[in-house]
Design a protein around this motif. Sequence first.
Motif, mmCIF file in Angstrom:
data_model
loop_
_atom_site.group_PDB
_atom_site.id
_atom_site.type_symbol
_atom_site.label_atom_id
_atom_site.label_comp_id
_atom_site.label_asym_id
_atom_site.label_seq_id
_atom_site.Cartn_x
_atom_site.Cartn_y
_atom_site.Cartn_z
ATOM 1 N N UNK A 149 14.850 -15.732 16.751
ATOM 2 C CA UNK A 149 15.444 -14.437 16.426
ATOM 3 C C UNK A 149 14.640 -13.240 15.686
ATOM 4 N N UNK A 150 13.636 -12.921 16.230
ATOM 5 C CA UNK A 150 12.675 -11.709 15.856
ATOM 6 C C UNK A 150 13.447 -10.498 15.347
ATOM 7 N N UNK A 151 12.980 -9.791 14.360
ATOM 8 C CA UNK A 151 13.517 -8.453 13.994
ATOM 9 C C UNK A 151 12.613 -7.455 14.267
ATOM 10 N N UNK A 152 11.640 -7.714 14.582
ATOM 11 C CA UNK A 152 10.485 -6.386 15.047
ATOM 12 C C UNK A 152 9.404 -7.137 15.763
ATOM 13 N N UNK A 153 8.167 -6.471 15.901
ATOM 14 C CA UNK A 153 7.132 -6.678 16.600
ATOM 15 C C UNK A 153 5.852 -5.761 16.472
ATOM 16 N N UNK A 154 4.632 -6.150 16.230
ATOM 17 C CA UNK A 154 3.627 -5.460 15.860
ATOM 18 C C UNK A 154 2.391 -6.241 16.417
ATOM 19 N N UNK A 155 1.254 -5.072 16.691
ATOM 20 C CA UNK A 155 -0.047 -5.618 17.059
ATOM 21 C C UNK A 155 -1.073 -4.793 16.352
ATOM 22 N N UNK A 156 -2.253 -5.416 15.906
ATOM 23 C CA UNK A 156 -3.057 -4.578 15.149
ATOM 24 C C UNK A 156 -4.574 -4.441 16.109
ATOM 25 N N UNK A 157 -4.295 -5.022 17.329
ATOM 26 C CA UNK A 157 -5.459 -4.782 18.388
ATOM 27 C C UNK A 157 -5.331 -4.207 19.591
ATOM 28 N N UNK A 158 -6.224 -3.401 19.822
ATOM 29 C CA UNK A 158 -6.266 -2.729 21.243
ATOM 30 C C UNK A 158 -6.052 -3.596 22.320
ATOM 31 N N UNK A 159 -6.390 -4.822 22.448
ATOM 32 C CA UNK A 159 -6.351 -5.811 23.560
ATOM 33 C C UNK A 159 -4.948 -6.432 23.426
ATOM 34 N N UNK A 160 -4.048 -6.096 22.162
ATOM 35 C CA UNK A 160 -2.772 -6.581 22.159
ATOM 36 C C UNK A 160 -1.756 -5.668 22.592
ATOM 37 N N UNK A 161 -2.019 -4.504 22.817
ATOM 38 C CA UNK A 161 -1.036 -3.361 23.082
ATOM 39 C C UNK A 161 -0.289 -3.697 24.396
ATOM 40 N N UNK A 221 -7.396 8.824 21.106
ATOM 41 C CA UNK A 221 -6.111 8.470 20.271
ATOM 42 C C UNK A 221 -5.912 7.023 20.377
ATOM 43 N N UNK A 222 -5.772 6.215 19.391
ATOM 44 C CA UNK A 222 -5.474 4.807 19.521
ATOM 45 C C UNK A 222 -4.371 4.596 18.736
ATOM 46 N N UNK A 223 -3.483 3.794 19.283
ATOM 47 C CA UNK A 223 -2.115 3.627 18.698
ATOM 48 C C UNK A 223 -2.131 2.255 18.030
ATOM 49 N N UNK A 224 -2.986 2.119 17.103
ATOM 50 C CA UNK A 224 -3.082 0.687 16.087
ATOM 51 C C UNK A 224 -4.047 1.113 15.107
ATOM 52 N N UNK A 225 -4.178 0.186 14.186
ATOM 53 C CA UNK A 225 -5.023 0.347 12.954
ATOM 54 C C UNK A 225 -6.647 0.291 13.495
ATOM 55 N N UNK A 226 -7.241 1.198 12.936
ATOM 56 C CA UNK A 226 -8.466 1.157 13.086
ATOM 57 C C UNK A 226 -9.391 -0.007 12.513
ATOM 58 N N UNK A 227 -10.658 -0.343 13.331
ATOM 59 C CA UNK A 227 -11.223 -1.384 12.703
ATOM 60 C C UNK A 227 -11.920 -1.327 11.367
#
Length: 425
Positions: A69-81, A284-290
């Motif tokens: 029963x997840x409430x949200x979703x996130x990824x911090x990796x380019x490969x995970x988008x 532009x990258x839609x995630x956290x930078x390394x």
Amino acid sequence: MTKTLVVVYDDGAAHPGDIAVGLAGWAGCVFVVPPNRHTLAMAPLLARFGPVVVAESVSDAAAEVGRHRPDGLVTYAERGLGLAGELAGLLGLPFHDERTLRCLTDKWHQRAALRAAGVDVVRCRRIETAADWPDAVAETGLPAVLKPAHGGGSRNTYYVEDAETGLELVRRLLAEPAPGLVDGGTLVLEEYLPGRDCGAFGDYVSIESVVQDGVIADLAVTGKFPMVPPFRETGRFWPSPLGPVETAEVRELAAAAVSAVGLRTGLSHTEVKLTPAGPRLIEVNGRLGGGINELAVRARGINLVEAGGRIALGERVVVPDLYTGRAYFQVFHPAPRRAGTLVGIEGAEYVRDLAGVTLYRPYARPGTQFPGGVQTVELDIVMGETADVADLAPIVAKVESTLRYRFEFPAGEQHTVAAAELGAW
């Protein structure tokens, strides 16, 4: 009541330990990983902080995750988008829409979106077969940059000066099962943007932003150390060396680019080239930078892994004003382009004692084999701080002259290479 956050993990901008520090104390995490060598090796560590679902099938993974029963979703990796987008759609969770995700993961679509919005016009052509090469060269001119449409970490990214060499590269890369981050990925040829002379620093910066309901807040403009050929990074620091006028210009350009690709919620990492004619968009990258979270924690006491997680769960995050304080830096050293084995590292004990250095951490042990190539593979990292950006160059020069690496190359050939010379190998 603790909310449940789906974290799509892959090799990239945040290590499992960083994710644990940022999320484990306040969110219930369910990790989803694609089945590859890196993620399967990290799965036992991730499992210490929450259930791990191996996504052999995206639909099966979504069904298993849905039971939590997840409430949200996130990824911090380019490969995970890509995987994150598919899961979000199946689970009915907020994430980037289809157009935005395509712009963030496909460099040709991103350039088209930037061009359509009038943000930045860099000549670019998609290459799906070798027959596309002549038209691509006619569009961009030479020199140009050849790279995967779905790429990251400078993997298979080349500076092309002549058409014949470029065509050979195109044929070789398109023959690979995955020249970039996805199977069967295509290539793009982009106009080369020459940089201006920035002295001891790199001719590009990145803008680190937090986006909430379309409102963009910049946390910092990140300065860079010079790349080594062809496009391998060597380090970053806060704040950047730019003056107020140029800082405003790169921030304005980055904000326009983030809006053009449709990114309305989450973290963004936008790279900008400093050219003689003014700032130009790299991507532009839609995630956290390394490495950016580490700088944010040291400089501002803000954990961007936590911020990204809270935003994904619909919470508001307070973003401090643009960083302008002490200089915090990270210097790292890329493995040679030649395939070889690391025999040893000399000078580490002296680097640790240098004024301004707070940490030296090796990533590779003697005996580690490197495949060679143009992608960025880090041997180690040096971290530190000083009162002002102007004090960085002497510290980095001492680091580069002190560290030495011994490699064994094919046929038993051994060489000791100073850190400052690694880019030539």
